[in-house]
Design a protein around this motif. Sequence first.
Motif, PDB file in Angstrom:
ATOM      1  N   PRO A  18       0.825  -1.218   0.000  1.00 47.57           N
ATOM      2  CA  PRO A  18       0.000   0.000   0.000  1.00 47.57           C
ATOM      3  C   PRO A  18       0.857   1.266   0.000  1.00 47.57           C
ATOM      4  N   TYR A  19       0.245   2.360  -0.424  1.00 50.20           N
ATOM      5  CA  TYR A  19       0.826   3.709  -0.333  1.00 50.20           C
ATOM      6  C   TYR A  19       2.039   3.921  -1.224  1.00 50.20           C
ATOM      7  N   ALA A  20       2.237   3.076  -2.217  1.00 48.95           N
ATOM      8  CA  ALA A  20       3.308   3.331  -3.187  1.00 48.95           C
ATOM      9  C   ALA A  20       2.813   4.359  -4.208  1.00 48.95           C
ATOM     10  N   ALA A  21       3.739   4.923  -4.977  1.00 49.44           N
ATOM     11  CA  ALA A  21       3.351   5.921  -5.967  1.00 49.44           C
ATOM     12  C   ALA A  21       2.509   5.315  -7.080  1.00 49.44           C
ATOM     13  N   LEU A  22       2.735   4.041  -7.385  1.00 47.39           N
ATOM     14  CA  LEU A  22       2.002   3.317  -8.411  1.00 47.39           C
ATOM     15  C   LEU A  22       1.514   1.996  -7.826  1.00 47.39           C
ATOM     16  N   PRO A  23       0.489   1.371  -8.411  1.00 44.73           N
ATOM     17  CA  PRO A  23       0.045   0.066  -7.913  1.00 44.73           C
ATOM     18  C   PRO A  23       1.209  -0.922  -7.885  1.00 44.73           C
ATOM     19  N   THR A  24       1.471  -1.489  -6.718  1.00 45.85           N
ATOM     20  CA  THR A  24       2.665  -2.314  -6.553  1.00 45.85           C
ATOM     21  C   THR A  24       2.349  -3.588  -5.793  1.00 45.85           C
ATOM     22  N   LEU A  25       2.841  -4.684  -6.333  1.00 46.50           N
ATOM     23  CA  LEU A  25       2.770  -5.996  -5.688  1.00 46.50           C
ATOM     24  C   LEU A  25       4.171  -6.347  -5.224  1.00 46.50           C
ATOM     25  N   GLY A  26       4.297  -6.887  -4.030  1.00 47.73           N
ATOM     26  CA  GLY A  26       5.615  -7.230  -3.507  1.00 47.73           C
ATOM     27  C   GLY A  26       5.803  -8.731  -3.381  1.00 47.73           C
ATOM     28  N   PHE A  27       6.821  -9.277  -4.058  1.00 48.99           N
ATOM     29  CA  PHE A  27       7.249 -10.651  -3.844  1.00 48.99           C
ATOM     30  C   PHE A  27       8.279 -10.660  -2.715  1.00 48.99           C
ATOM     31  N   THR A  28       8.074 -11.498  -1.705  1.00 48.92           N
ATOM     32  CA  THR A  28       9.093 -11.694  -0.679  1.00 48.92           C
ATOM     33  C   THR A  28      10.004 -12.830  -1.125  1.00 48.92           C
ATOM     34  N   LEU A  29      11.271 -12.513  -1.345  1.00 46.36           N
ATOM     35  CA  LEU A  29      12.251 -13.489  -1.813  1.00 46.36           C
ATOM     36  C   LEU A  29      13.052 -14.044  -0.656  1.00 46.36           C
ATOM     37  N   GLY A  30      13.272 -15.337  -0.661  1.00 46.23           N
ATOM     38  CA  GLY A  30      14.248 -15.950   0.225  1.00 46.23           C
ATOM     39  C   GLY A  30      15.545 -16.110  -0.543  1.00 46.23           C
ATOM     40  N   VAL A  31      16.648 -15.685   0.052  1.00 44.09           N
ATOM     41  CA  VAL A  31      17.954 -15.729  -0.623  1.00 44.09           C
ATOM     42  C   VAL A  31      18.916 -16.529   0.241  1.00 44.09           C
ATOM     43  N   ALA A 100      14.293 -10.529   0.983  1.00 43.12           N
ATOM     44  CA  ALA A 100      14.257  -9.234   0.300  1.00 43.12           C
ATOM     45  C   ALA A 100      12.908  -9.080  -0.371  1.00 43.12           C
ATOM     46  N   GLN A 101      12.456  -7.849  -0.475  1.00 45.14           N
ATOM     47  CA  GLN A 101      11.192  -7.588  -1.156  1.00 45.14           C
ATOM     48  C   GLN A 101      11.464  -7.123  -2.577  1.00 45.14           C
ATOM     49  N   LEU A 102      10.810  -7.803  -3.517  1.00 43.71           N
ATOM     50  CA  LEU A 102      10.919  -7.432  -4.927  1.00 43.71           C
ATOM     51  C   LEU A 102       9.620  -6.737  -5.336  1.00 43.71           C
ATOM     52  N   PRO A 103       9.646  -5.422  -5.566  1.00 36.68           N
ATOM     53  CA  PRO A 103       8.419  -4.703  -5.945  1.00 36.68           C
ATOM     54  C   PRO A 103       8.107  -4.893  -7.427  1.00 36.68           C
ATOM     55  N   ILE A 104       6.854  -5.238  -7.707  1.00 39.46           N
ATOM     56  CA  ILE A 104       6.386  -5.401  -9.076  1.00 39.46           C
ATOM     57  C   ILE A 104       5.351  -4.314  -9.344  1.00 39.46           C
ATOM     58  N   THR A 105       5.684  -3.376 -10.225  1.00 36.62           N
ATOM     59  CA  THR A 105       4.737  -2.325 -10.582  1.00 36.62           C
ATOM     60  C   THR A 105       3.670  -2.886 -11.509  1.00 36.62           C
ATOM     61  N   MET A 169      -5.175  -4.191  -7.206  1.00 34.30           N
ATOM     62  CA  MET A 169      -6.043  -3.319  -7.989  1.00 34.30           C
ATOM     63  C   MET A 169      -7.116  -2.658  -7.122  1.00 34.30           C
ATOM     64  N   ASN A 170      -7.630  -3.412  -6.141  1.00 36.52           N
ATOM     65  CA  ASN A 170      -8.670  -2.860  -5.273  1.00 36.52           C
ATOM     66  C   ASN A 170      -8.121  -1.795  -4.323  1.00 36.52           C
ATOM     67  N   VAL A 171      -6.855  -1.930  -3.926  1.00 35.36           N
ATOM     68  CA  VAL A 171      -6.240  -0.925  -3.065  1.00 35.36           C
ATOM     69  C   VAL A 171      -6.077   0.394  -3.813  1.00 35.36           C
ATOM     70  N   TYR A 172      -5.614   0.307  -5.057  1.00 40.90           N
ATOM     71  CA  TYR A 172      -5.294   1.529  -5.802  1.00 40.90           C
ATOM     72  C   TYR A 172      -6.439   2.018  -6.691  1.00 40.90           C
ATOM     73  N   PHE A 173      -7.297   1.100  -7.142  1.00 39.22           N
ATOM     74  CA  PHE A 173      -8.414   1.467  -8.017  1.00 39.22           C
ATOM     75  C   PHE A 173      -9.691   0.813  -7.504  1.00 39.22           C
ATOM     76  N   PRO A 174     -10.199   1.219  -6.335  1.00 44.15           N
ATOM     77  CA  PRO A 174     -11.382   0.572  -5.782  1.00 44.15           C
ATOM     78  C   PRO A 174     -12.598   0.731  -6.695  1.00 44.15           C
ATOM     79  N   ASN A 175     -13.125  -0.421  -7.112  1.00 49.89           N
ATOM     80  CA  ASN A 175     -14.332  -0.457  -7.945  1.00 49.89           C
ATOM     81  C   ASN A 175     -14.197   0.410  -9.195  1.00 49.89           C
ATOM     82  N   THR A 176     -12.981   0.421  -9.769  1.00 52.29           N
ATOM     83  CA  THR A 176     -12.702   1.285 -10.917  1.00 52.29           C
ATOM     84  C   THR A 176     -11.873   0.528 -11.940  1.00 52.29           C
ATOM     85  N   ALA A 177     -12.090   0.822 -13.220  1.00 46.91           N
ATOM     86  CA  ALA A 177     -11.237   0.334 -14.302  1.00 46.91           C
ATOM     87  C   ALA A 177     -10.944   1.513 -15.225  1.00 46.91           C
ATOM     88  N   TRP A 178      -9.921   1.351 -16.081  1.00 46.57           N
ATOM     89  CA  TRP A 178      -9.486   2.463 -16.927  1.00 46.57           C
ATOM     90  C   TRP A 178      -9.546   2.064 -18.387  1.00 46.57           C
TER      91      TRP A 178
END
Length: 218
Positions: A18-31, A100-105, A169-178
């Motif tokens: 949440p609260y990123a500049a763009l819709p972002t999904l985070g993968f938690t990586l084990g290294v 480590a967290q890998l952010p996916i825009t 998508m629901n966090v950044y675009f609640p009930n909305t599509a573009w």
Amino acid sequence: MTAVPDLRFRVESAAAIPYAALPTLGFTLGVDNPSGVPVETVSLQVQVRIEATRRRYQAAEKERLRDLFGTPDRWGKTLHTFLWTHAATQIGSFTGSTTAQLPITCTFDFDVVATKYLYALEEGEVPTLLLFSGSIFFRDDEGQLQMTLINWDQEASYRLPVSVWKDVMNVYFPNTAWLDLHRDTFDQLLAYKTRHGIPTWDATLERLLSEAKEPSPA
């Protein structure tokens, strides 16, 4: 001869950031670093692919995926693995193992293949394949900073829950599509909206859809 780090990667989980500049999904990586050589930092690049052939599809999903892969009778030729995105992150110093967290825009642009595909899915999992590359920085026996590359064969599979992408998508675009419209099309739509005094874009499209359903006069 100075030993060098030899890293192994896995995906432990995924969640909306949440609260990123763009819709972002985070993968938690084990290294993991089985060599035991202390790592100063890692500059990690990741190619994320969707292995579309590695899941089953419901009838409604097949219908929505026709725009990408055609009718299901053609899927033996058209359904294939495809690129989702490229991502990067920095991993700080560690010795044995770390996370480590890998952010996916993400995007809600329906001209993007991955968006069309992900939006078409109702439930279940998205089979993804992460291909790792990049540089590992460490110090040799004399304390001099050295660099080695991540082995070319490093990859990790992860079955991403469809619900996680929907959460993003629901966090950044609640009930909305573009919709991305050509400017001429937008100008015509704006003129129609203004001419009929329609207050919102939703109401404008609803009226046009309603008119399209009406039978033509005999």
